[in-house]
Design an enzyme around this catalytic site. Structure first.
Site, short mmCIF file in Angstrom:
data_model
loop_
_atom_site.label_atom_id
_atom_site.label_comp_id
_atom_site.label_asym_id
_atom_site.label_seq_id
_atom_site.Cartn_x
_atom_site.Cartn_y
_atom_site.Cartn_z
CG ASP A 280 -0.24 -0.16 2.52
OD1 ASP A 280 0.76 -0.91 2.57
OD2 ASP A 280 -0.67 0.44 3.53
CD GLU B 95 3.07 -1.04 7.66
OE1 GLU B 95 3.34 -0.96 8.87
OE2 GLU B 95 3.21 -0.08 6.87
#
Length: 391
Positions: free
Chosen positions: A80, A138
């Site tokens: 991400d 995350e």
């Protein structure tokens, strides 16, 4: 055998650089990743690796079954990006307004795919199995790791390893920490309700900004006077919002921040103390509060034996001068969820760029790292996999 694998990793390096740059140009925020997991899944599938998608939500898990029986090693990368407008001069800078890979997750993902490609070509010689965990979200509590673990990404796994590139450390430096390595990370929010009015008549209202200021100051002694000084803790108010006019006292204000701890009792103490201090301060000044405390990632606690394994291997590969033992840090990482289930270790690999004027910290709009860090991550992953499986 390792030498031939390292040579092959060098050969596929241009390919993984290309993949990394594509991810960098088209980043996706936590919990909104659509194209990134699709690209990862397609790449793993093209290698003949068994792939599961939508693991825990948006995660991708690839399983490479070796030609010989043995244990199972998991390797994890996150994919991400962050809500930051990129300000670098890179040719492959983000094409998505307000979103960039400012933490190196594109490096982690592409680097692990390079490892997967090299291993897929020698699968018949592998005495066991390798699981490639490509994780979403995350950066945002509660993090994708929790959901991927709950969805079975570690089923049958014996050990798990994770790596994080570091823009501040020299290229190829390996930072290691046995035991407690990264802190628990929680968030809190305090909404203050007062009574607004004209700024020229403050006595007729209850100013939530004054209340908020007092709460902010009163929170400071929690760490300095309530927490045992030998136990690390952080309480930071990072957001203070209220009002939008120079001559109007608002009705409400909002404080928000983060708490970082390692000790469970300290964590409990701080959660309760924030509420008690905020409530009593507001009551004394005629205001009311709404308090919300969210427990985030647990602490990253690295298995001593697996950390020593990585140290031994890294020393042999790169030399003792590349190894650095670091202190525990108050940053957080949801790799902690994997370590709650399986032994393993999380380590850092230096990726500092040569031009000192272009060295910036993680989460900075001008963040960049040396792509050759993927080779260091790859070599260390490859050597660790075979060391563990051949043990």
């Amino acid at each position: 055998m390792l030498d031939s694998l390292f040579n092959r990793l060098e050969e596929v390096f241009p390919e993984i650089v290309e993949f990394r740059r594509d991810l960098h140009m088209y980043p996706e925020l936590s919990h909104t990743e659509v194209n990134t997991p699709k690209k990862v899944a397609e790449y793993l599938t093209s290698l003949g690796i068994d792939v599961k998608t939508e693991v825990g939500g948006r995660g991708v898990v690839g399983t490479l079954k070796g030609g010989k029986p043995g244990k199972t090693v998991a390797l994890r990368a996150d994919f991400d990006a962050l809500p930051i407008q990129e300000e670098t001069d890179l040719e492959f800078k983000s094409r998505v307004p307000g979103v960039m890979h400012a933490c190196g997750h594109d490096i982690h993902t592409a680097g692990l795919l390079g490892v997967a490609k090299v291993l897929s070509e020698v699968r018949d010689e592998i005495p066991g199995n390798i699981v490639f965990i490509h994780q979403f979200a995350e950066e945002v509590i509660p993090g994708g790791a929790k959901f991927m673990v709950e969805d079975g990404c570690l089923d049958g796994v014996d050990v798990v390893y994770g790596a994080h590139v570091s823009s501040a450390n020299p290229l190829g430096q390996i930072n290691l920490k046995e035991g407690e390595a990264m802190a628990c990370g929680d968030t809190f929010e305090i909404k203050i309700s007062g009574k607004g009015g004209h700024a020229a008549s403050p006595h007729l209202g209850v100013d939530p900004l004054v209340v908020g200021s007092q709460i902010l100051l009163n929170l400071q002694p929690i760490v300095s006077r309530q927490v045992n000084p030998v136990k690390p803790a952080v309480v930071t108010v990072a957001t203070f919002q209220g009002g939008d006019s120079f001559n109007v006292i608002p009705d409400t204000a909002r404080l928000a921040g983060t708490v970082r701890t390692f000790d469970a009792d300290v964590r409990d103490l701080i959660e309760a103390s924030i509420e008690q201090i905020a409530t009593s301060t507001a009551n004394a000044l005629g205001a009311k509060i709404e308090y919300n405390y969210v427990r985030g990632y647990p602490a990253v606690v690295n298995d001593p034996a697996e950390t020593k394994r990585v140290e031994r291997i890294a020393t042999k590969l790169f030399g003792e001068e590349k190894i650095k033992h670091i202190s525990k840090q108050m940053g957080m990482e949801d790799f902690a969820y994997y370590l709650l289930e399986k032994p393993g270790t999380f380590f850092w690999v230096g990726g500092k760029v040569e031009d000192e004027s272009k060295v910036f910290p993680h989460h900075h709009p001008r963040f960049d790292v040396d792509e050759k860090s993927m080779l260091y991550i790859g070599r260390l992953f490859l050597a660790t996999v075979f060391d563990y499986l051949n043990e």
